[in-house]
Scaffold this motif. Sequence first.
Motif, PDB file in Angstrom:
ATOM      1  N   TYR A 163      -9.058  22.873 -14.035  1.00 19.66           N
ATOM      2  CA  TYR A 163      -7.673  23.150 -13.647  1.00 19.66           C
ATOM      3  C   TYR A 163      -6.961  21.802 -13.588  1.00 19.66           C
ATOM      4  CZ  TYR A 163      -3.995  23.601 -10.014  1.00 19.66           C
ATOM      5  OH  TYR A 163      -2.829  23.525  -9.286  1.00 19.66           O
ATOM      6  N   ALA A 164      -5.899  21.634 -14.371  1.00 17.67           N
ATOM      7  CA  ALA A 164      -5.172  20.359 -14.406  1.00 17.67           C
ATOM      8  C   ALA A 164      -3.767  20.544 -13.830  1.00 17.67           C
ATOM      9  CB  ALA A 164      -5.075  19.841 -15.842  1.00 17.67           C
ATOM     10  N   LEU A 165      -3.443  19.706 -12.847  1.00 20.09           N
ATOM     11  CA  LEU A 165      -2.157  19.765 -12.151  1.00 20.09           C
ATOM     12  C   LEU A 165      -1.375  18.497 -12.455  1.00 20.09           C
ATOM     13  CD1 LEU A 165      -0.240  20.856  -9.849  1.00 20.09           C
ATOM     14  CD2 LEU A 165      -1.763  19.716  -8.223  1.00 20.09           C
ATOM     15  N   THR A 166      -0.127  18.628 -12.943  1.00 23.66           N
ATOM     16  CA  THR A 166       0.675  17.425 -13.195  1.00 23.66           C
ATOM     17  C   THR A 166       1.797  17.325 -12.181  1.00 23.66           C
ATOM     18  OG1 THR A 166       2.346  18.361 -14.693  1.00 23.66           O
ATOM     19  CG2 THR A 166       0.223  17.695 -15.675  1.00 23.66           C
ATOM     20  N   ILE A 167       2.055  16.101 -11.720  1.00 26.87           N
ATOM     21  CA  ILE A 167       3.064  15.828 -10.684  1.00 26.87           C
ATOM     22  C   ILE A 167       4.131  14.908 -11.278  1.00 26.87           C
ATOM     23  CG2 ILE A 167       3.431  14.896  -8.362  1.00 26.87           C
ATOM     24  CD1 ILE A 167       0.402  15.305  -7.855  1.00 26.87           C
ATOM     25  N   PRO A 168       5.419  15.262 -11.110  1.00 23.72           N
ATOM     26  CA  PRO A 168       6.473  14.402 -11.674  1.00 23.72           C
ATOM     27  C   PRO A 168       6.748  13.199 -10.771  1.00 23.72           C
ATOM     28  CG  PRO A 168       7.484  16.227 -10.501  1.00 23.72           C
ATOM     29  CD  PRO A 168       5.986  16.417 -10.374  1.00 23.72           C
ATOM     30  N   LEU A 169       7.520  12.257 -11.276  1.00 26.58           N
ATOM     31  CA  LEU A 169       7.954  11.130 -10.454  1.00 26.58           C
ATOM     32  C   LEU A 169       8.760  11.651  -9.271  1.00 26.58           C
ATOM     33  CD1 LEU A 169       9.294   8.313 -12.832  1.00 26.58           C
ATOM     34  CD2 LEU A 169       7.322   8.190 -11.286  1.00 26.58           C
ATOM     35  N   ALA A 170       8.598  11.032  -8.099  1.00 24.70           N
ATOM     36  CA  ALA A 170       9.425  11.364  -6.937  1.00 24.70           C
ATOM     37  C   ALA A 170      10.870  10.940  -7.246  1.00 24.70           C
ATOM     38  CB  ALA A 170       8.897  10.642  -5.713  1.00 24.70           C
ATOM     39  N   ALA A 222      -9.503  23.426  -4.978  1.00 24.00           N
ATOM     40  CA  ALA A 222     -10.873  22.900  -4.890  1.00 24.00           C
ATOM     41  C   ALA A 222     -11.682  23.671  -3.855  1.00 24.00           C
ATOM     42  CB  ALA A 222     -10.842  21.416  -4.539  1.00 24.00           C
ATOM     43  N   SER A 223     -11.027  24.070  -2.765  1.00 23.75           N
ATOM     44  CA  SER A 223     -11.698  24.853  -1.727  1.00 23.75           C
ATOM     45  C   SER A 223     -12.172  26.188  -2.313  1.00 23.75           C
ATOM     46  CB  SER A 223     -10.725  25.083  -0.565  1.00 23.75           C
ATOM     47  OG  SER A 223     -11.229  26.030   0.332  1.00 23.75           O
ATOM     48  N   TYR A 224     -11.315  26.812  -3.114  1.00 23.14           N
ATOM     49  CA  TYR A 224     -11.673  28.065  -3.796  1.00 23.14           C
ATOM     50  C   TYR A 224     -12.820  27.835  -4.786  1.00 23.14           C
ATOM     51  CZ  TYR A 224     -11.216  31.754  -7.359  1.00 23.14           C
ATOM     52  OH  TYR A 224     -11.462  32.748  -8.272  1.00 23.14           O
ATOM     53  N   PHE A 264      -3.008  14.847 -12.409  1.00 22.58           N
ATOM     54  CA  PHE A 264      -2.336  13.805 -13.191  1.00 22.58           C
ATOM     55  C   PHE A 264      -0.987  13.525 -12.530  1.00 22.58           C
ATOM     56  CE2 PHE A 264      -5.097  15.912 -16.334  1.00 22.58           C
ATOM     57  CZ  PHE A 264      -5.750  14.803 -16.871  1.00 22.58           C
ATOM     58  N   ASP A 265      -0.879  12.350 -11.905  1.00 23.57           N
ATOM     59  CA  ASP A 265       0.309  12.031 -11.106  1.00 23.57           C
ATOM     60  C   ASP A 265       1.140  10.979 -11.837  1.00 23.57           C
ATOM     61  OD1 ASP A 265       2.141  11.463  -9.102  1.00 23.57           O
ATOM     62  OD2 ASP A 265       0.640  11.382  -7.506  1.00 23.57           O
ATOM     63  N   ILE A 282     -15.476  17.416  -7.371  1.00 21.46           N
ATOM     64  CA  ILE A 282     -14.592  18.524  -7.789  1.00 21.46           C
ATOM     65  C   ILE A 282     -13.198  17.993  -8.128  1.00 21.46           C
ATOM     66  CG2 ILE A 282     -13.522  20.706  -7.119  1.00 21.46           C
ATOM     67  CD1 ILE A 282     -15.867  21.255  -5.283  1.00 21.46           C
ATOM     68  N   ILE A 283     -12.602  17.208  -7.184  1.00 23.16           N
ATOM     69  CA  ILE A 283     -11.248  16.688  -7.423  1.00 23.16           C
ATOM     70  C   ILE A 283     -11.316  15.280  -8.005  1.00 23.16           C
ATOM     71  CG2 ILE A 283      -9.089  15.922  -6.337  1.00 23.16           C
ATOM     72  CD1 ILE A 283      -9.334  18.145  -4.328  1.00 23.16           C
ATOM     73  N   GLU A 284     -10.562  15.087  -9.059  1.00 21.39           N
ATOM     74  CA  GLU A 284     -10.411  13.742  -9.628  1.00 21.39           C
ATOM     75  C   GLU A 284      -8.921  13.410  -9.668  1.00 21.39           C
ATOM     76  OE1 GLU A 284     -10.941  11.571 -13.874  1.00 21.39           O
ATOM     77  OE2 GLU A 284     -12.369  13.190 -13.452  1.00 21.39           O
ATOM     78  N   TYR A 285      -8.561  12.228  -9.178  1.00 15.41           N
ATOM     79  CA  TYR A 285      -7.151  11.831  -9.104  1.00 15.41           C
ATOM     80  C   TYR A 285      -6.849  10.739 -10.127  1.00 15.41           C
ATOM     81  CZ  TYR A 285      -2.736  10.020  -7.252  1.00 15.41           C
ATOM     82  OH  TYR A 285      -1.440   9.607  -7.130  1.00 15.41           O
ATOM     83  N   ARG A 286      -5.861  10.997 -10.978  1.00 15.62           N
ATOM     84  CA  ARG A 286      -5.471  10.000 -11.974  1.00 15.62           C
ATOM     85  C   ARG A 286      -3.985   9.677 -11.833  1.00 15.62           C
ATOM     86  NH1 ARG A 286      -8.470  12.163 -17.540  1.00 15.62           N
ATOM     87  NH2 ARG A 286     -10.492  12.631 -16.568  1.00 15.62           N
ATOM     88  N   PRO A 287      -3.646   8.544 -11.197  1.00 12.97           N
ATOM     89  CA  PRO A 287      -2.240   8.157 -11.032  1.00 12.97           C
ATOM     90  C   PRO A 287      -1.664   7.597 -12.332  1.00 12.97           C
ATOM     91  CG  PRO A 287      -3.669   6.486 -10.084  1.00 12.97           C
ATOM     92  CD  PRO A 287      -4.576   7.578 -10.599  1.00 12.97           C
ATOM     93  N   LYS A 288      -0.360   7.311 -12.323  1.00 15.91           N
ATOM     94  CA  LYS A 288       0.341   6.667 -13.450  1.00 15.91           C
ATOM     95  C   LYS A 288       0.158   7.454 -14.742  1.00 15.91           C
ATOM     96  CE  LYS A 288      -0.281   2.165 -11.331  1.00 15.91           C
ATOM     97  NZ  LYS A 288      -0.846   0.841 -11.422  1.00 15.91           N
TER      98      LYS A 288
END
Lengths: 103, 407
Positions: B164-171, B187-189, B202-203, B226-232
């Motif tokens: 499952y890939a989640l993308t976050i826009p710039l604030a 991730a809990s699920y 993907f932030d 389970i969770i991997e965080y990739r900024p920029k």
Amino acid sequence: MMRWNRLAAVGMLSTLAGWAGAQTMDPMQVRGWASTCATCHGTAGIAQPGMESLAGVNKDEMLKKMMDFKTGKKPATLMHQLAKGYSDEQLQALAGYFAALKK
Amino acid sequence: MMGGCAASGGSGGPHVVVVGGGFGGATAAKYIRMWSEQSIRVTLIEPNADFVSCPISNLVLGGSKTMADITVSYDNLAKRHGVNVVRDRVSGIDADKRTVKLASGGELGYDRLILSPGIDFMWETLPGMNKPGAQEKVLHAWKAGPQTVALRKQLEAMPDGGVYALTIPLAPYRCPPGPYERACQVASYFSKAKPKSKVIIFDANDDVTSKGPLFKKAWADRYKGIIEYRPKHSLADVDVATNTLKFEFNDDFKAAVLNVLPAMRAGDIAVRSGLATANKRWCEVDFLTHEAKAARNIHVLGDSIQVAPLMPKSGHMANQHGKTCAAAVVALLTGKQPNALPIYTNTCYSFVSADEAVHVASVHRYDAAQKTMLTVPGSGGVSSAANELEAGYAMGWARNIWADTLA
């Protein structure tokens, strides 16, 4: 003597000013501040389950609690962080507002 | 005032039209009725049949709450407060005549108009998302409702071992900690139902934008592997046919379920009405009244505004805007001065699992010299650690803000 009198007079004046400040706070302004507490503590101070109601609290007790949150004397998860955002006079006015609401 | 009253019909008293029944608009409607002692008539225009709360909606994705748990009726606004709730959309505003056009065809006059239309998405920044069917396949679920249900179904249908890939826009975007909470919930699920599956965030931002250390601790302690965080990671486009994310500077990434949060701006009606004076995205307002800088007698609340420093786009904040604006509108319509010193708070809880939460809190006070809301020095902060006590308060917070806004 002169010096003592003057200091005493200044002290008294500042006490009076503090008292007058709390007494003459615009009630509409105080109502506005209090309404922001309502988000967690219920419209007109009557809370839903899981939060504390503020309507009809004892004014002195509520003020003491808020001051203790502010100084860190009373531990909390969150209220110590919010209490620091208000002056003593503002907390006094809020305590007075909630004390006057019907339970 | 005559024009507004005459055009709106009905019995006497000034008339306020509120557009949008979210945390901002519904609160403003209720509090104007209360504080004017029912002397100001209020019409609330909202297209949805019921209020569906964005806060707590990530728990529906995680499986510990249902849609019924986050749905509240608009009935009490009408029954208890006499708000005229109209199920419709506003298609246009005539600021000179002080009228709004309804999508269904009617027209309503107002003395003052309050817009609380939330956010809309800048789809033009992701060309592939404008192809037919794309927005039904790649979901945002950033407005709680049918998309919340649909995303949960996609997660349930995903085979174990999928990504499952989640993308976050710039604030700035709606609800700064929301995406990181969502990652925890998904991730809990997965940890219970699909242990071989992964969550990749993907932030576009340089780092986690809210409660960073608390979320990172949760990811390391509870969701390791389970969770991997990739900024920029700035999203440039989506190839919907192949479920592939295309980034500005990084390699393409294909996943089983894509959850794309596009860049956001003020709700369409505010932008189309020329009120989005900040970068054509957000509406600048006078923080004493919430009147728009671009138009007289029109107020803007909630996620649509150009925020003050350190002010998040949150439901709690919109509720506070609603009250500040309600007090000002009642004052202005009765020939009084609006309050000179608004002070309000923000409290935002995030669930890092089904039963443990963390918070961020702040106090915002009007600064007359800078004409904006500034955080009070020394106030505010975050939780020391995630725990069950705060999860209890988080649900207490939710029940109270829903009632304060709608009951």
